[in-house]
Write a protein that holds these residues in place. Structure first.
Motif, PDB file in Angstrom:
ATOM      1  N   LEU A 295      37.364  56.090  30.937  1.00 32.39           N
ATOM      2  CA  LEU A 295      36.031  55.687  30.497  1.00 32.39           C
ATOM      3  C   LEU A 295      35.428  54.673  31.469  1.00 32.39           C
ATOM      4  CD1 LEU A 295      33.827  55.876  28.380  1.00 32.39           C
ATOM      5  CD2 LEU A 295      34.991  54.083  27.071  1.00 32.39           C
ATOM      6  N   ASN A 296      36.249  53.742  31.954  1.00 38.57           N
ATOM      7  CA  ASN A 296      35.762  52.768  32.940  1.00 38.57           C
ATOM      8  C   ASN A 296      35.199  53.465  34.165  1.00 38.57           C
ATOM      9  OD1 ASN A 296      36.514  50.585  31.374  1.00 38.57           O
ATOM     10  ND2 ASN A 296      38.559  50.473  32.270  1.00 38.57           N
ATOM     11  N   ASN A 297      35.950  54.421  34.670  1.00 41.52           N
ATOM     12  CA  ASN A 297      35.534  55.096  35.895  1.00 41.52           C
ATOM     13  C   ASN A 297      34.343  56.023  35.668  1.00 41.52           C
ATOM     14  OD1 ASN A 297      37.485  54.385  38.157  1.00 41.52           O
ATOM     15  ND2 ASN A 297      38.885  54.809  36.479  1.00 41.52           N
ATOM     16  N   LEU A 298      34.258  56.626  34.493  1.00 39.62           N
ATOM     17  CA  LEU A 298      33.092  57.453  34.193  1.00 39.62           C
ATOM     18  C   LEU A 298      31.818  56.606  34.158  1.00 39.62           C
ATOM     19  CD1 LEU A 298      34.467  59.881  31.442  1.00 39.62           C
ATOM     20  CD2 LEU A 298      33.855  60.433  33.810  1.00 39.62           C
ATOM     21  N   ARG A 299      31.919  55.399  33.628  1.00 35.03           N
ATOM     22  CA  ARG A 299      30.758  54.515  33.616  1.00 35.03           C
ATOM     23  C   ARG A 299      30.357  54.111  35.029  1.00 35.03           C
ATOM     24  NH1 ARG A 299      33.001  50.754  28.673  1.00 35.03           N
ATOM     25  NH2 ARG A 299      32.241  52.044  26.931  1.00 35.03           N
ATOM     26  N   VAL A 300      31.369  53.819  35.857  1.00 35.37           N
ATOM     27  CA  VAL A 300      31.076  53.457  37.246  1.00 35.37           C
ATOM     28  C   VAL A 300      30.409  54.615  37.973  1.00 35.37           C
ATOM     29  CG1 VAL A 300      32.118  52.863  39.468  1.00 35.37           C
ATOM     30  CG2 VAL A 300      32.907  51.730  37.395  1.00 35.37           C
ATOM     31  N   ILE A 301      30.947  55.820  37.802  1.00 42.14           N
ATOM     32  CA  ILE A 301      30.373  56.993  38.458  1.00 42.14           C
ATOM     33  C   ILE A 301      28.942  57.231  37.984  1.00 42.14           C
ATOM     34  CG2 ILE A 301      30.565  59.503  38.656  1.00 42.14           C
ATOM     35  CD1 ILE A 301      33.622  59.132  38.517  1.00 42.14           C
ATOM     36  N   ARG A 302      28.705  57.099  36.674  1.00 40.44           N
ATOM     37  CA  ARG A 302      27.356  57.292  36.133  1.00 40.44           C
ATOM     38  C   ARG A 302      26.371  56.308  36.764  1.00 40.44           C
ATOM     39  NH1 ARG A 302      26.603  54.804  30.478  1.00 40.44           N
ATOM     40  NH2 ARG A 302      26.765  53.019  31.898  1.00 40.44           N
ATOM     41  N   ASP A 303      26.737  55.034  36.791  1.00 43.88           N
ATOM     42  CA  ASP A 303      25.824  54.027  37.342  1.00 43.88           C
ATOM     43  C   ASP A 303      25.619  54.213  38.838  1.00 43.88           C
ATOM     44  OD1 ASP A 303      25.594  52.950  34.840  1.00 43.88           O
ATOM     45  OD2 ASP A 303      27.071  51.366  35.169  1.00 43.88           O
ATOM     46  N   ASP A 304      26.693  54.602  39.549  1.00 42.06           N
ATOM     47  CA  ASP A 304      26.559  54.809  40.989  1.00 42.06           C
ATOM     48  C   ASP A 304      25.665  56.004  41.288  1.00 42.06           C
ATOM     49  OD1 ASP A 304      28.165  52.660  41.513  1.00 42.06           O
ATOM     50  OD2 ASP A 304      29.997  53.840  41.662  1.00 42.06           O
ATOM     51  N   LEU A 305      25.767  57.057  40.479  1.00 34.81           N
ATOM     52  CA  LEU A 305      24.892  58.211  40.671  1.00 34.81           C
ATOM     53  C   LEU A 305      23.433  57.855  40.393  1.00 34.81           C
ATOM     54  CD1 LEU A 305      27.019  61.115  39.126  1.00 34.81           C
ATOM     55  CD2 LEU A 305      26.488  60.731  41.543  1.00 34.81           C
ATOM     56  N   GLU A 306      23.220  57.001  39.388  1.00 37.21           N
ATOM     57  CA  GLU A 306      21.858  56.547  39.113  1.00 37.21           C
ATOM     58  C   GLU A 306      21.304  55.759  40.300  1.00 37.21           C
ATOM     59  OE1 GLU A 306      21.961  54.339  35.520  1.00 37.21           O
ATOM     60  OE2 GLU A 306      22.201  56.090  34.221  1.00 37.21           O
ATOM     61  N   ASP A 307      22.130  54.870  40.856  1.00 35.24           N
ATOM     62  CA  ASP A 307      21.697  54.087  42.020  1.00 35.24           C
ATOM     63  C   ASP A 307      21.405  54.993  43.205  1.00 35.24           C
ATOM     64  OD1 ASP A 307      21.928  51.797  40.571  1.00 35.24           O
ATOM     65  OD2 ASP A 307      23.871  51.203  41.408  1.00 35.24           O
ATOM     66  N   LEU A 308      22.291  55.955  43.429  1.00 31.63           N
ATOM     67  CA  LEU A 308      22.097  56.870  44.553  1.00 31.63           C
ATOM     68  C   LEU A 308      20.831  57.696  44.376  1.00 31.63           C
ATOM     69  CD1 LEU A 308      23.123  58.113  47.173  1.00 31.63           C
ATOM     70  CD2 LEU A 308      24.519  59.678  45.815  1.00 31.63           C
TER      71      LEU A 308
END
Length: 226
Positions: A190-203
């Motif tokens: 779950l931690n990593n899914l949140r990081v990936i989600r936020d990073d994709l939003e930033d990208l």
């Protein structure tokens, strides 16, 4: 008085817990190491005796045990798919065949030393193929010296190695977005899914801004031409 076992447990808990982004960077670091080993082998004039091949395989397995297999296991535990470069996939396949007994030492040496990897068209070739590494056993006559590379590297040491590696990257590396860090919770997936989600939003936001700027520049140029 604190027991030694309890102190050891507390020390282990203090070790950094990598995100899947850390692991992806470690795989990039491993790719760079194997590429450097492969190119160094091509340039080497040392006679490839059975003893040389045996020692080479011993060191090659050390590379995988330090920088590849533990992190593939980490992906498996989190039930996620590891992101490996095409070349690293081929190397892992060779080493796995060796582990399962399908290849002996000479066969593994032959497959690794003759495998042709095509890096044409890879945007990050220069990023991966860097020559400044720690534990560069392949630059010495490793076949004539004791096996002196460490039997174990802590997670902190591996992370520091790839961070040092990333500092050597060419200017093109600044195209990659910075990744935000968070405190580690009880559920690693779950931690990593949140990081990936936020990073994709930033990208996505950065790409939108970049595209808007390019469209604006193109419109200005078109007006000047007409």
């Amino acid at each position: 008085m604190t027991s030694p076992s309890f102190a050891l447990t507390r020390q282990n808990l203090a070790q950094p817990v990598p995100t899947l982004w850390d692991v992806a960077n470690i795989f990039e670091y491993a790719t760079s190491r194997f590429a450097a080993i492969r190119e160094s082998l091509d340039k080497s004039q040392v006679s490839r005796t059975p003893h040389y091949q045996e020692r080479f395989v011993q060191h090659l397995v050390w590379e995988a045990d330090r920088f590849v297999f533990p992190f593939i296991n980490m992906y498996a535990i989190n039930n996620t798919q590891p992101c490996l470069s095409e070349y690293l996939k081929q190397v892992v396949k060779m080493l796995t065949s060796w582990q399962m007994g399908a290849l002996d030492n000479p066969s593994l040496f032959h497959k690794f030393s003759t495998h042709q990897f095509d890096t044409s068209g890879d945007l990050m070739v220069r990023y991966r193929n860097l020559w400044i590494h720690q534990y560069t056993w392949w630059k010495d006559r490793f076949d004539l010296m004791p096996f002196e590379v460490p039997n174990r590297l802590t997670m902190h040491e591996v992370i520091q190695l790839y961070r040092t590696h990333m500092q050597q990257t060419p200017a093109a590396h600044i195209l990659l977005p910075e990744i935000r860090r968070r405190a580690v919770g009880p559920d690693p997936l779950l931690n990593n899914l949140r990081v990936i989600r936020d990073d994709l939003e930033d990208l996505g936001t950065k790409l939108k801004d970049w595209l808007t700027e390019k469209i604006k520049d193109g419109s200005t140029a078109l007006e000047e031409m007409t």
